[in-house]
Design a protein around this motif. Structure first.
Motif, PDB file in Angstrom:
ATOM      1  N   PRO A 198      40.696  40.226  42.206  1.00  0.00           N
ATOM      2  CA  PRO A 198      41.655  39.977  41.130  1.00  0.00           C
ATOM      3  C   PRO A 198      42.861  39.215  41.676  1.00  0.00           C
ATOM      4  O   PRO A 198      43.310  39.459  42.792  1.00  0.00           O
ATOM      5  CB  PRO A 198      42.042  41.376  40.654  1.00  0.00           C
ATOM      6  N   GLY A 199      43.332  38.262  40.893  1.00  0.00           N
ATOM      7  CA  GLY A 199      44.439  37.422  41.331  1.00  0.00           C
ATOM      8  C   GLY A 199      43.982  36.105  41.897  1.00  0.00           C
ATOM      9  O   GLY A 199      44.764  35.183  42.057  1.00  0.00           O
ATOM     10  N   GLY A 200      42.691  35.975  42.189  1.00  0.00           N
ATOM     11  CA  GLY A 200      42.152  34.763  42.780  1.00  0.00           C
ATOM     12  C   GLY A 200      41.759  33.739  41.736  1.00  0.00           C
ATOM     13  O   GLY A 200      41.805  33.990  40.530  1.00  0.00           O
ATOM     14  N   PHE A 201      41.382  32.583  42.215  1.00  0.00           N
ATOM     15  CA  PHE A 201      40.907  31.494  41.358  1.00  0.00           C
ATOM     16  C   PHE A 201      39.612  30.965  41.937  1.00  0.00           C
ATOM     17  O   PHE A 201      39.526  30.706  43.132  1.00  0.00           O
ATOM     18  CB  PHE A 201      41.925  30.351  41.305  1.00  0.00           C
ATOM     19  N   SER A 202      38.618  30.792  41.079  1.00  0.00           N
ATOM     20  CA  SER A 202      37.365  30.186  41.523  1.00  0.00           C
ATOM     21  C   SER A 202      37.440  28.685  41.265  1.00  0.00           C
ATOM     22  O   SER A 202      38.424  28.176  40.744  1.00  0.00           O
ATOM     23  CB  SER A 202      36.186  30.801  40.766  1.00  0.00           C
TER      24      SER A 202
END
Length: 112
Positions: free
Chosen positions: A77-81
């Motif tokens: 959570p908090g990441g970007f793909s």
């Protein structure tokens, strides 16, 4: 355009928009706004575009609720793909998104 993709940037209509491309655009546009302001130029249209791009990024940031494509071993959570069809999170995707949102927030005067 699908409302879910407003503010995104892509390589045509075949591939899903890339989050890093939208984030890099936000970074560059925020810098352009700062230069335009220093020169006394109008920035209203740029700010409207920047706001749409930042909304897109925030909407596509992984959260506990929307991390359906994440694996049980790797929940970020908090990441970007790379895009909505990819569960892979890389540091450059996250770095550009965070920098774009930080500089965009400064340009939009959302930060003290």
């Amino acid at each position: 355009i699908d409302a879910d993709q407003v503010g995104a940037y892509a390589f045509g209509h075949v591939f899903p928009p890339h989050h890093a491309a939208a984030a890099g655009f936000a970074e560059g546009l925020a810098a352009a706004v700062a230069v335009k302001r220093a020169r006394g130029l109008a920035v209203d249209e740029d700010l409207a575009t920047l706001r749409r791009t930042m909304k897109y990024l925030l909407h596509h940031q992984w959260t506990e609720d929307n991390c359906a494509m994440c694996t049980r071993k790797l929940r970020i959570p908090g990441g970007f793909s790379e895009n909505v069809a990819s569960p892979i999170v890389r540091i450059d995707f996250v770095q550009h998104a965070m920098a774009g949102m930080l500089h965009g927030s400064e340009a939009l005067e959302l930060l003290d």
